[in-house]
Scaffold this motif. Structure first.
Motif, PDB file in Angstrom:
ATOM      1  N   TRP A   1     -39.335 -43.057  49.977  1.00 16.81           N
ATOM      2  CA  TRP A   1     -40.188 -42.387  49.032  1.00 16.81           C
ATOM      3  C   TRP A   1     -39.541 -41.182  48.265  1.00 16.81           C
ATOM      4  CZ3 TRP A   1     -42.477 -37.193  49.372  1.00 16.81           C
ATOM      5  CH2 TRP A   1     -43.283 -37.112  48.516  1.00 16.81           C
ATOM      6  N   ALA A   2     -39.068 -40.402  49.096  1.00 18.92           N
ATOM      7  CA  ALA A   2     -38.215 -39.146  48.434  1.00 18.92           C
ATOM      8  C   ALA A   2     -37.331 -39.462  47.455  1.00 18.92           C
ATOM      9  CB  ALA A   2     -37.504 -37.992  49.701  1.00 18.92           C
ATOM     10  N   ILE A   3     -36.828 -40.506  47.746  1.00 16.72           N
ATOM     11  CA  ILE A   3     -35.661 -41.058  46.673  1.00 16.72           C
ATOM     12  C   ILE A   3     -36.325 -41.246  45.296  1.00 16.72           C
ATOM     13  CG2 ILE A   3     -33.926 -42.978  46.096  1.00 16.72           C
ATOM     14  CD1 ILE A   3     -33.053 -42.636  48.834  1.00 16.72           C
ATOM     15  N   ARG A   4     -37.385 -42.416  45.467  1.00 17.50           N
ATOM     16  CA  ARG A   4     -38.267 -42.779  44.371  1.00 17.50           C
ATOM     17  C   ARG A   4     -39.046 -41.545  43.510  1.00 17.50           C
ATOM     18  NH1 ARG A   4     -42.031 -47.523  45.088  1.00 17.50           N
ATOM     19  NH2 ARG A   4     -41.568 -47.579  42.695  1.00 17.50           N
ATOM     20  N   ALA A   5     -39.244 -40.574  44.331  1.00 16.25           N
ATOM     21  CA  ALA A   5     -40.104 -39.392  43.629  1.00 16.25           C
ATOM     22  C   ALA A   5     -39.079 -38.476  42.955  1.00 16.25           C
ATOM     23  CB  ALA A   5     -40.778 -38.554  44.922  1.00 16.25           C
ATOM     24  N   GLY A   6     -37.914 -38.652  43.072  1.00 15.66           N
ATOM     25  CA  GLY A   6     -36.869 -37.904  42.495  1.00 15.66           C
ATOM     26  C   GLY A   6     -36.327 -36.518  43.119  1.00 15.66           C
TER      27      GLY A   6
END
Length: 58
Positions: free
Chosen positions: A24-29
């Protein structure tokens, strides 16, 4: 033996929750600009800070 039967699913669930939070943190930038904050602290401001008490009326 029953303790292991309880702890293994709990450990797997926590591991999957951590993996989901990481993706999720990767997709949220969250990992886009890793060096920005480290370099930003070294950049001097162009305008000097106002003296203490300058924002209060006289």
């Amino acid at each position: 033996m029953t303790g292991v039967a309880v702890l293994i699913p709990i450990a797997l669930g926590l591991g999957l929750a951590g993996l989901a939070a990481f993706f999720w943190a990767i997709r949220a930038g969250q990992f886009e600009d890793l060096d920005g904050a480290a370099v930003r602290i070294l950049i001097d401001d162009e305008t000097p800070a106002p003296p203490p008490g300058a924002d209060r009326p006289a």
